[in-house]
Design a protein around this motif. Structure first.
Motif, PDB file in Angstrom:
ATOM      1  N   VAL A 100      13.293  -1.716 -13.249  1.00  0.00           N
ATOM      2  CA  VAL A 100      12.209  -2.552 -12.722  1.00  0.00           C
ATOM      3  C   VAL A 100      11.185  -1.633 -12.070  1.00  0.00           C
ATOM      4  CG1 VAL A 100      11.563  -4.325 -11.043  1.00  0.00           C
ATOM      5  CG2 VAL A 100      13.683  -4.566 -12.352  1.00  0.00           C
ATOM      6  N   LYS A 101       9.921  -1.802 -12.445  1.00  0.00           N
ATOM      7  CA  LYS A 101       8.835  -0.982 -11.886  1.00  0.00           C
ATOM      8  C   LYS A 101       9.112   0.510 -12.056  1.00  0.00           C
ATOM      9  CE  LYS A 101       6.917  -4.791 -10.370  1.00  0.00           C
ATOM     10  NZ  LYS A 101       5.765  -5.395 -11.084  1.00  0.00           N
ATOM     11  N   GLY A 102       9.698   0.862 -13.209  1.00  0.00           N
ATOM     12  CA  GLY A 102       9.882   2.262 -13.528  1.00  0.00           C
ATOM     13  C   GLY A 102      11.116   2.928 -12.951  1.00  0.00           C
ATOM     14  N   ARG A 103      11.965   2.177 -12.251  1.00  0.00           N
ATOM     15  CA  ARG A 103      13.150   2.809 -11.679  1.00  0.00           C
ATOM     16  C   ARG A 103      14.384   1.932 -11.908  1.00  0.00           C
ATOM     17  NH1 ARG A 103      14.552   0.695  -6.726  1.00  0.00           N
ATOM     18  NH2 ARG A 103      13.111  -0.843  -5.845  1.00  0.00           N
ATOM     19  N   PRO A 104      15.568   2.557 -11.961  1.00  0.00           N
ATOM     20  CA  PRO A 104      16.798   1.778 -12.136  1.00  0.00           C
ATOM     21  C   PRO A 104      17.143   1.010 -10.860  1.00  0.00           C
ATOM     22  CG  PRO A 104      17.309   4.108 -11.849  1.00  0.00           C
ATOM     23  CD  PRO A 104      15.812   4.006 -11.937  1.00  0.00           C
ATOM     24  N   VAL A 105      17.480  -0.292 -11.012  1.00  0.00           N
ATOM     25  CA  VAL A 105      17.775  -1.117  -9.836  1.00  0.00           C
ATOM     26  C   VAL A 105      19.182  -1.703  -9.862  1.00  0.00           C
ATOM     27  CG1 VAL A 105      15.349  -1.726  -9.476  1.00  0.00           C
ATOM     28  CG2 VAL A 105      16.787  -3.187 -10.932  1.00  0.00           C
ATOM     29  N   ASP A 106      19.839  -1.680 -11.021  1.00  0.00           N
ATOM     30  CA  ASP A 106      21.169  -2.260 -11.130  1.00  0.00           C
ATOM     31  C   ASP A 106      21.822  -1.712 -12.397  1.00  0.00           C
ATOM     32  OD1 ASP A 106      23.397  -3.776 -10.572  1.00  0.00           O
ATOM     33  OD2 ASP A 106      22.417  -5.732 -10.811  1.00  0.00           O
ATOM     34  N   MET A 107      23.156  -1.729 -12.437  1.00  0.00           N
ATOM     35  CA  MET A 107      23.831  -1.234 -13.633  1.00  0.00           C
ATOM     36  C   MET A 107      25.269  -1.736 -13.671  1.00  0.00           C
ATOM     37  SD  MET A 107      24.921   2.707 -12.880  1.00  0.00           S
ATOM     38  CE  MET A 107      26.088   2.584 -14.227  1.00  0.00           C
ATOM     39  N   PHE A 108      25.877  -1.644 -14.843  1.00  0.00           N
ATOM     40  CA  PHE A 108      27.312  -1.855 -14.984  1.00  0.00           C
ATOM     41  C   PHE A 108      27.805  -1.039 -16.167  1.00  0.00           C
ATOM     42  CE2 PHE A 108      25.602  -5.288 -17.673  1.00  0.00           C
ATOM     43  CZ  PHE A 108      26.389  -5.192 -18.827  1.00  0.00           C
ATOM     44  N   GLN A 109      29.121  -0.829 -16.221  1.00  0.00           N
ATOM     45  CA  GLN A 109      29.721  -0.067 -17.306  1.00  0.00           C
ATOM     46  C   GLN A 109      30.855  -0.858 -17.935  1.00  0.00           C
ATOM     47  OE1 GLN A 109      30.570   3.649 -15.104  1.00  0.00           O
ATOM     48  NE2 GLN A 109      29.096   4.664 -16.444  1.00  0.00           N
ATOM     49  N   GLY A 110      31.058  -0.666 -19.229  1.00  0.00           N
ATOM     50  CA  GLY A 110      32.124  -1.346 -19.935  1.00  0.00           C
ATOM     51  C   GLY A 110      31.701  -2.710 -20.443  1.00  0.00           C
ATOM     52  N   ALA A 111      32.515  -3.273 -21.314  1.00  0.00           N
ATOM     53  CA  ALA A 111      32.253  -4.616 -21.841  1.00  0.00           C
ATOM     54  C   ALA A 111      32.594  -5.646 -20.780  1.00  0.00           C
ATOM     55  CB  ALA A 111      33.072  -4.861 -23.103  1.00  0.00           C
ATOM     56  N   VAL A 112      31.689  -6.574 -20.512  1.00  0.00           N
ATOM     57  CA  VAL A 112      31.893  -7.628 -19.518  1.00  0.00           C
ATOM     58  C   VAL A 112      31.632  -8.972 -20.187  1.00  0.00           C
ATOM     59  CG1 VAL A 112      31.217  -6.097 -17.626  1.00  0.00           C
ATOM     60  CG2 VAL A 112      29.495  -7.558 -18.717  1.00  0.00           C
ATOM     61  N   PRO A 113      32.138 -10.070 -19.613  1.00  0.00           N
ATOM     62  CA  PRO A 113      31.911 -11.386 -20.206  1.00  0.00           C
ATOM     63  C   PRO A 113      30.448 -11.814 -20.130  1.00  0.00           C
ATOM     64  CG  PRO A 113      33.113 -11.575 -18.130  1.00  0.00           C
ATOM     65  CD  PRO A 113      33.054 -10.129 -18.455  1.00  0.00           C
ATOM     66  N   ALA A 119      24.368 -13.113 -15.134  1.00  0.00           N
ATOM     67  CA  ALA A 119      24.125 -12.859 -13.710  1.00  0.00           C
ATOM     68  C   ALA A 119      23.367 -11.553 -13.515  1.00  0.00           C
ATOM     69  CB  ALA A 119      25.446 -12.828 -12.957  1.00  0.00           C
ATOM     70  N   PHE A 120      23.709 -10.539 -14.305  1.00  0.00           N
ATOM     71  CA  PHE A 120      23.027  -9.240 -14.239  1.00  0.00           C
ATOM     72  C   PHE A 120      21.551  -9.393 -14.576  1.00  0.00           C
ATOM     73  CE2 PHE A 120      21.693  -5.361 -16.522  1.00  0.00           C
ATOM     74  CZ  PHE A 120      21.930  -4.389 -15.549  1.00  0.00           C
ATOM     75  N   ILE A 121      21.263 -10.128 -15.634  1.00  0.00           N
ATOM     76  CA  ILE A 121      19.873 -10.341 -16.041  1.00  0.00           C
ATOM     77  C   ILE A 121      19.129 -11.170 -15.006  1.00  0.00           C
ATOM     78  CG2 ILE A 121      18.437 -11.538 -17.748  1.00  0.00           C
ATOM     79  CD1 ILE A 121      20.303 -10.491 -19.900  1.00  0.00           C
ATOM     80  N   LYS A 122      19.788 -12.164 -14.468  1.00  0.00           N
ATOM     81  CA  LYS A 122      19.159 -12.985 -13.429  1.00  0.00           C
ATOM     82  C   LYS A 122      18.762 -12.135 -12.234  1.00  0.00           C
ATOM     83  CE  LYS A 122      19.996 -16.951 -10.395  1.00  0.00           C
ATOM     84  NZ  LYS A 122      20.966 -17.994  -9.969  1.00  0.00           N
ATOM     85  N   ARG A 123      19.654 -11.233 -11.816  1.00  0.00           N
ATOM     86  CA  ARG A 123      19.332 -10.365 -10.681  1.00  0.00           C
ATOM     87  C   ARG A 123      18.132  -9.482 -10.986  1.00  0.00           C
ATOM     88  NH1 ARG A 123      24.950  -9.546 -10.661  1.00  0.00           N
ATOM     89  NH2 ARG A 123      24.707  -7.407 -11.459  1.00  0.00           N
ATOM     90  N   ALA A 124      18.085  -8.958 -12.203  1.00  0.00           N
ATOM     91  CA  ALA A 124      16.965  -8.088 -12.573  1.00  0.00           C
ATOM     92  C   ALA A 124      15.644  -8.848 -12.521  1.00  0.00           C
ATOM     93  CB  ALA A 124      17.196  -7.507 -13.965  1.00  0.00           C
ATOM     94  N   ILE A 125      15.651 -10.084 -13.019  1.00  0.00           N
ATOM     95  CA  ILE A 125      14.429 -10.896 -13.005  1.00  0.00           C
ATOM     96  C   ILE A 125      14.008 -11.191 -11.579  1.00  0.00           C
ATOM     97  CG2 ILE A 125      13.437 -13.113 -13.672  1.00  0.00           C
ATOM     98  CD1 ILE A 125      15.342 -13.085 -16.089  1.00  0.00           C
ATOM     99  N   GLU A 126      14.985 -11.518 -10.733  1.00  0.00           N
ATOM    100  CA  GLU A 126      14.672 -11.802  -9.335  1.00  0.00           C
ATOM    101  C   GLU A 126      14.112 -10.570  -8.632  1.00  0.00           C
ATOM    102  OE1 GLU A 126      18.463 -13.212  -8.060  1.00  0.00           O
ATOM    103  OE2 GLU A 126      17.972 -15.332  -8.421  1.00  0.00           O
ATOM    104  N   GLN A 127      14.684  -9.390  -8.915  1.00  0.00           N
ATOM    105  CA  GLN A 127      14.189  -8.169  -8.287  1.00  0.00           C
ATOM    106  C   GLN A 127      12.771  -7.842  -8.725  1.00  0.00           C
ATOM    107  OE1 GLN A 127      17.865  -5.869  -9.362  1.00  0.00           O
ATOM    108  NE2 GLN A 127      17.681  -5.072  -7.290  1.00  0.00           N
ATOM    109  N   ALA A 128      12.395  -8.335  -9.904  1.00  0.00           N
ATOM    110  CA  ALA A 128      11.029  -8.121 -10.380  1.00  0.00           C
ATOM    111  C   ALA A 128      10.076  -9.217  -9.900  1.00  0.00           C
ATOM    112  CB  ALA A 128      11.018  -8.062 -11.910  1.00  0.00           C
ATOM    113  N   GLY A 129      10.616 -10.164  -9.135  1.00  0.00           N
ATOM    114  CA  GLY A 129       9.794 -11.251  -8.621  1.00  0.00           C
ATOM    115  C   GLY A 129       9.540 -12.347  -9.623  1.00  0.00           C
ATOM    116  N   GLY A 130      10.373 -12.425 -10.676  1.00  0.00           N
ATOM    117  CA  GLY A 130      10.196 -13.450 -11.698  1.00  0.00           C
ATOM    118  C   GLY A 130      11.031 -14.681 -11.441  1.00  0.00           C
ATOM    119  N   ASP A 131      10.981 -15.614 -12.374  1.00  0.00           N
ATOM    120  CA  ASP A 131      11.712 -16.872 -12.295  1.00  0.00           C
ATOM    121  C   ASP A 131      12.924 -16.784 -13.211  1.00  0.00           C
ATOM    122  OD1 ASP A 131      12.691 -19.427 -12.267  1.00  0.00           O
ATOM    123  OD2 ASP A 131      10.987 -20.346 -13.300  1.00  0.00           O
TER     124      ASP A 131
END
Length: 308
Positions: A100-113, A119-131
């Protein structure tokens, strides 16, 4: 897929294979507009083959609120090494990083459900100020307006489309059931609620519609209003007649008058018919919006009687 106020970006724009040559443009610069989810993978990686399609599906479902970059670490070793030197732990794959804004803000490793990916994508959108709802709230508001204006079929179509996007959306389930109630199809309204996932089955919005369904069934069997009113006036102590009058009043849309009759019945004999007056009052209150003046004042009066 439901169109919610904007056209979904083509998949080729949302999901790209990225190399060292276009990393700056398609990840760093692009993340100034929307979050970019970067999937570091390799062809020999079994978990990568499982995770990749789930990521692509979730990104596509977000309808342009995020983008995805796929980086084959074997084909882009120099890029992977440079990013690792900057602090990204790429020793294990799959590794998924949100920029987000040119820098890493969240991550995970391995296969997840899929739920964790969402939830990961939702957090990224929220951190970018989106809906993170992707415009579902706007669609629900539009459907509510359609229903209020009498465009019941259109409202039902929108509520149904929202459920295709979000199968656990309690507001959409409740709205769709209310559409069937508005079309006098009580059985179908009940079927809609019965089809709600267990995770939301006790949501207050669904409980409210269940109360509305119960009242609708009562309305179908309510007696003649004038005759019941005359019967109560002739014998105020006839509690069954008073209860029947309350049901008939509610069926006629005279909700406050129905509540008044039930409060009077409760005052006369709170235990009558196993507390039927109190139970009916709660059904009416549950069917109303929480801030409805009839529900607020009625609950207050009932409480004062109970604790008097």
């Amino acid at each position: 897929m439901l169109e919610l106020g904007k056209t979904a970006a083509p998949a080729t724009d949302l999901i790209k294979d990225v190399t060292e040559a276009n990393f700056m443009a398609d990840v760093i610069e692009a993340s100034n507009e929307v979050p970019v989810i970067v999937d570091f993978w390799a062809t020999w990686c079994g978990p990568c083959r499982t995770l990749g399609p789930l990521l692509e599906s979730a990104v596509t479902k977000a309808k342009g609120a995020v983008k995805m970059a796929k980086i084959d670490v074997d084909q882009n070793q120099r890029l992977a090494q440079a990013l690792a030197q900057q602090g990204l732990p790429l020793q294990s794959i799959p590794t998924v990083v949100a920029f987000v804004k040119g820098r890493p803000v969240d991550m995970f490793q391995g296969a997840v459900p899929a739920s964790e990916i969402d939830a990961f994508i939702k957090r990224a959108i929220e951190q970018a100020g989106g809906d993170p709802s992707g415009g579902l709230d706007d669609a629900l508001a539009a459907a509510e307006e359609m229903l209020a204006e009498g465009s019941v079929a259109d409202a039902a179509q929108v509520f149904g489309a929202v459920l295709q996007e979000d199968p656990e959306n309690a507001t959409a389930f409740a709205g769709l059931a209310r559409c069937h109630l508005a079309m006098d199809d009580v059985d179908q309204a009940e079927a809609v609620l019965n089809g709600a996932p267990a995770a939301i089955s006790h949501d207050p919005q669904l409980e409210a519609v269940r109360a509305q369904i119960e009242l609708a069934r009562q309305a179908a069997n309510s007696g003649p209003l004038d005759e019941l009113r005359a019967k109560v006036e002739a014998d105020p102590a006839d509690l069954q007649a008073r209860f029947d009058l309350a049901q008939a009043l509610h069926a006629a849309g005279q909700v406050q008058e129905a509540v008044d009759q039930l409060l009077d019945l409760f005052r006369r004999d709170r235990e009558w018919n196993d507390g039927a007056a109190k139970a009916q009052l709660f059904t009416i209150f549950d069917a109303l919006k929480a801030n409805d003046p009839i529900a607020l004042h009625g609950r207050r009066k009932l409480s004062s009687m109970i604790f008097a």
